[in-house]
Write a protein that holds these residues in place. Structure first.
Motif, PDB file in Angstrom:
ATOM      1  N   ALA A 193       4.123   8.123   7.895  1.00  0.00           N
ATOM      2  CA  ALA A 193       5.479   8.186   7.353  1.00  0.00           C
ATOM      3  C   ALA A 193       5.626   7.288   6.133  1.00  0.00           C
ATOM      4  O   ALA A 193       6.230   7.662   5.124  1.00  0.00           O
ATOM      5  N   LEU A 194       5.010   6.088   6.184  1.00  0.00           N
ATOM      6  CA  LEU A 194       5.129   5.147   5.067  1.00  0.00           C
ATOM      7  C   LEU A 194       4.274   5.567   3.881  1.00  0.00           C
ATOM      8  O   LEU A 194       4.591   5.214   2.728  1.00  0.00           O
ATOM      9  N   GLN A 195       3.213   6.322   4.125  1.00  0.00           N
ATOM     10  CA  GLN A 195       2.464   6.883   3.000  1.00  0.00           C
ATOM     11  C   GLN A 195       3.334   7.868   2.227  1.00  0.00           C
ATOM     12  O   GLN A 195       3.286   7.934   1.001  1.00  0.00           O
ATOM     13  N   LEU A 196       4.100   8.654   2.975  1.00  0.00           N
ATOM     14  CA  LEU A 196       4.968   9.656   2.344  1.00  0.00           C
ATOM     15  C   LEU A 196       6.202   9.022   1.711  1.00  0.00           C
ATOM     16  O   LEU A 196       6.726   9.532   0.714  1.00  0.00           O
ATOM     17  N   ALA A 197       6.692   7.925   2.315  1.00  0.00           N
ATOM     18  CA  ALA A 197       7.917   7.277   1.812  1.00  0.00           C
ATOM     19  C   ALA A 197       7.808   5.776   2.054  1.00  0.00           C
ATOM     20  O   ALA A 197       8.276   5.260   3.079  1.00  0.00           O
TER      21      ALA A 197
END
Length: 934
Positions: A193-197
């Motif tokens: 999720a943090l890679q995407l956002a």
């Protein structure tokens, strides 16, 4: 239904103009809303809520206000209040896509996880992709709360399939993995999720929660600080951080953190409990008690069935009550136990008590246990059959009585069997059993009354009157038999004789209500409204909650044309009705649907189904309400179940089949109709609908055979020829279809056949000329045919001859001044003729008649916009867009009003949505407006 002639709505006679003060209130409400929207956008929730409440004081029907207020309340953790606002918006007619996600969030915040799956409005099917994805993720969390980890993960996967690169599905997976103690997978989901956002606050929070659950409090504290650096108002991160500070004994840091938290969410139970803990630690027992009381004030109103899905809330309230010394109140939150009633020889009496208390399931359980020990007890058998019928289990009741008759040929068994067969739809067999009971024991008045009622229901008035006359001869002191005679005489148009019968019943017992109601109905039929009103008022003074009197008041109000009063009286009757009294509920749902109040109708239908979950008509009514609320899949399931459980009475099966077609379930409709035709092979409505089903299933030869069968059975009616026209149309044989429609109009000339023929002519030449000429010839013979005038106006408008259309609609309005459809089209025509100012009063009158219809709002809003009344236009068009967000015409109109009001960003958003449609009436205008906003 509104004609699809123009994309703008209805109206009414000019004499019914909207009061000036009402328009002023609406304009002021719109201004409050626009100010609240600005406050909401800058996170000033207190100011937004204040202005939204001011708006509701001006006009409580504004959808935009209820929706924004719900969102503002939800942001302050006032979930119950938010739910109320979203439900109010639904009852007012909002498109469910606009509130499905925040409503689901409000329910989960209250611990109502099960409702997220039960409510039809929260069915993901049919929602736009983004909304469906968000709702699936809320459902995933709810499934996890309910302990169904596999379902929860499957819902997350479904959401991810819609948009794999969105971080939300990965964020939602984290707590699911944490609950299953799969910390490696939880970390992986959070990292993805943090890679995407990278700066997604919720993803950061979930990452922090993993450390918290693992007991790495210092790591968790730093992680929560990171969350709050990105979003200082993240409620869960604030709560978790404050909880850790309390656990670590850092009161000097915890206190200001809690104060800030409670300023943002003053009613949050977890924050209140933490405050109580801190107060107790510092020796302030008064503050601790006050905080604990605040916890119970928040949680006590929430039903236990909901709180059980939130262990933390259960514990909080239990501990809070315990801390307050309220041990008995604490106990139910810490325990859950249900004790069974032991069986005894008093089971029959106990079952009667339960039945009187509307606890039919419990009564059935008691009797079933009793009958295992005493299977030959005839009284218990009849009671059991009655209970089964009351619960809609007619086949079970029939089997019970057939078994009892094998043991003993008792009249009461024949009566009970006859009644169960009636409920099961086997009318012929039912009449046979009731006749046997009545002949075997003429004192079986219930059998005679049931038999006469059955005859009346089937239109056999003479037979019903013969049974009633015999009952009167045998039991002249029984007022019920006189009432039946009165009903039979009324059905036979002998109103004077009916009055005599009802008066005779009153002479036997002047306290009886039923004969008075019979007399009131006769007075309504005779249009003696004042006399009926006086009679019913007197009855209500004696018993203000008498369901039958309240229902008759509704009928009187309808006869007088008092729509608001009809709903009020039906609501009162439904509220006063017992668990097995469904007539008022049925009528209320039907009335609400007729008034285009789909949301309110669904709620009323749910209450009805709660009373009679196995009742066939209740299920049919519920399906109608589901369809009105666009819950197609829910309606399909309801109808499938109803068709399988139903008996063989053909008409309810035809009703079910018609609704199944509306749910795009032709196979289900075919099953229902086959069942109906098995019992009644020449049932014309079933044959007619079977024709339509055959066409939908690609069986034109079978459809043609059925249509000819209808023609044979009803040679002097138009129905068979109209069906034959449908067959030819499906085969792409327009000439043959047109000839069949000509034959239908020749055999049985009517407005209906005229309109069908006009539509065919319009399809044939594409100019509407032949259709208009046909209507003109008809109107020279029948100048008072409103439908023909409307159809002529529609035809002229489609041809672009708006001046002629205006005259035709004027003619229709002279005959029927309050015809909403005609008023709508007339307002549209005036707009097309450039007379927006003239359209305004018509549109406002349309709005007074159809205040919930999005097209009506759109017409009124557009007319006001074109007339320079921007505030009123914006209010109406916002409301219309919420009710029908898929309508590009409405979104273009709203964009134009927004652009004029200076809200260009919002206008661009609406235009982008509108222009996703390949074509609509105002597409060129919308494209031109879009160019000015680039």
């Amino acid at each position: 239904m509104l004609a699809p002639l123009l994309s703008i709505p209805l109206a009414i006679p000019l004499a019914l103009g909207v009061p000036a003060h009402a328009r002023a209130d609406s304009v002021q409400a719109s201004r409050y809303y626009e100010d609240a929207l600005k406050r909401f956008e800058r996170q000033d929730m207190d100011g937004a809520i204040l202005q939204l409440k001011n708006a509701l004081q001006q006009d409580a029907r504004l959808l935009t206000v209820h929706v924004l207020l719900g969102k503002a309340l939800l942001s302050r953790s006032e979930a119950a209040a938010a739910e109320v606002e979203f439900n109010e918006a639904l009852q007012l007619g909002i498109n469910r896509a606009e509130v499905a996600v925040p409503l689901a969030q409000a329910l989960v915040a209250q611990g109502k996880q099960a409702d997220v799956f039960k409510l039809a409005v929260l069915n993901p099917d049919g929602l736009p992709d983004a909304t469906r994805q968000a709702l699936l993720l809320v459902r995933a969390g709810a499934a996890s709360d309910l302990g169904d980890a596999n379902r929860a993960q499957a819902l997350v996967d479904d959401a991810r399939a819609i948009q794999a690169q969105a971080p939300e599905s990965w964020v939602a997976e984290v707590p699911l993995r944490v609950r299953s103690r799969q910390f490696d997978r939880a970390h992986a989901a959070a990292d993805r999720a943090l890679q995407l956002a990278p700066r997604n606050a919720e993803a950061l929070y979930q990452k922090a929660s993993i450390a918290h659950v693992q007991g790495r409090l210092d790591d968790a504290l730093r992680a929560y600080d990171h969350v709050l650096a990105v979003d200082a108002r993240h409620l869960e991160a604030q709560l978790a951080r404050a909880g850790i500070l309390v656990d670590l004994g850092r009161q000097e840091q915890a206190q200001p953190a809690l104060q800030a938290l409670l300023k943002q969410a003053p009613t949050e139970p977890r924050a209140l409990y933490l405050s109580a803990v801190l107060a107790e630690r510092r020796g302030d027992s008064a503050a601790a008690s006050q905080a604990l009381k605040a916890v119970t004030t928040q949680l006590d109103p929430v039903p236990m069935d909901y709180i059980r899905y939130r262990p933390q809330a259960l514990m909080l309230n239990g501990l809070a009550h315990y801390g307050l010394g309220e041990l008995q109140k604490a106990k139910p939150y810490l325990e859950a136990a249900q004790r069974l009633q032991p069986n005894s020889p008093l089971s029959k009496l106990l079952a009667q008590v339960y039945a009187a208390d509307a606890n039919l399931d419990r009564a059935s359980d008691v009797l079933e246990t009793y009958l295992k020990a005493f299977p030959a007890d005839s009284q218990a058998l009849v009671m059991m059959a009655s209970l089964q019928m009351a619960q809609g289990r007619h086949a079970r009741a029939t089997a019970l009585m057939q078994e009892a008759l094998r043991g003993r040929d008792a009249p009461e068994f024949h009566t009970a069997l006859g009644l169960s067969l009636i409920r099961g739809g086997q009318i012929g067999s039912a009449a046979d059993e009731l006749e046997k009971a009545f002949q075997k024991d003429p004192s079986q008045a219930y059998a005679g009354l049931s038999l006469a009622t059955l005859y009346l229901r089937n239109g056999q008035t003479a037979k019903a009157l013969a049974v009633a006359d015999r009952l009167v001869q045998q039991q002249p002191r029984n007022p019920s038999v006189w009432m039946m005679q009165g009903a039979a005489r009324q059905a036979g148009k002998d109103l004077a004789g009916a009055r005599q019968s009802f008066q005779q019943a009153l002479q036997i017992d002047a306290r009886l209500v039923e004969p008075q109601l019979g007399l009131a109905r006769l007075e309504i039929l005779a249009r003696q409204f004042d006399a009926a009103q006086k009679r019913l008022d007197a009855l209500l003074r004696t018993d203000e909650r008498n369901v039958d009197v309240l229902y008759e008041m509704a009928l009187l109000s309808e006869a007088r044309g008092q729509s608001t009063e009809v709903q009020r009286w039906l609501s009162k009757a439904a509220d006063a009705s017992g668990p097995r009294q469904t007539r008022a509920d049925q009528a209320l749902v039907a009335w609400l649907l007729k008034q285009d109040q789909a949301g309110a109708a669904l709620e009323a239908a749910k209450r009805l189904l709660g009373k009679a979950p196995e009742d066939l008509q209740a299920n049919i009514t519920y399906a109608r309400a589901q369809l009105a609320n666009r819950d197609t899949s829910g309606a399909k399931a309801t109808l499938t179940s109803a068709a399988r459980r139903s008996g063989f009475d053909p008409q309810p099966l035809v009703d079910i089949a018609a609704l199944q077609l509306a749910t795009q379930d032709p196979a289900g409709a075919a099953y229902s109709l086959d069942k109906a035709l098995t019992a009644a092979p020449q049932h014309v409505p079933a044959l007619a609908l079977s024709t339509t089903v055959a066409l939908q299933q690609g069986q034109p030869a079978q459809a043609e055979k059925l249509a000819h069968q209808v023609i044979t059975l009803q040679p002097g009616q138009a129905l068979g020829h109209l069906l034959l026209a449908d067959v030819f149309q499906a085969r792409n044989q327009p000439a043959q279809a047109l000839e069949a429609l000509r034959k239908a109009h020749e055999v049985a000339p009517s407005s209906g056949t005229l309109l069908a023929l006009m539509r065919a002519l319009a399809r044939q030449d594409g100019s509407n000329k032949a259709a208009s000429e046909l209507a003109e010839r008809w109107l020279r013979k029948f100048p008072t045919d409103v439908s023909a005038w409307k159809a002529l106006g529609d035809s002229q408008a489609r041809s672009g001859n708006f001046a002629a259309a205006r005259k035709s609609y004027d003619s229709a309005l002279r005959l029927r001044p309050k015809d909403v459809e005609t008023l709508n089209n007339q307002a549209n025509v005036l707009i097309r003729l450039g007379d927006a100012a003239g359209a305004v009063p018509l549109a406002d009158q349309a709005l007074a008649l159809q205040p919930r219809h999005p097209s009506v709002m759109d017409t009124a809003g557009w007319a006001h916009h074109l007339s320079g009344q921007g505030d009123r236009a914006l209010q109406l068009l916002r409301d219309a867009r919420l009710r029908d967000p898929a309508n590009p015409e409405i979104r273009y109109h709203l964009a134009a009003a927004l652009a004029q009001a200076g809200r260009k960003a919002e206008a661009r958003e609406e235009l982008d949505a509108a222009l996703k449609n390949r074509s609509f009436t105002s597409m060129k205008d919308a494209q031109a407006l879009a160019q000015t906003l680039r």
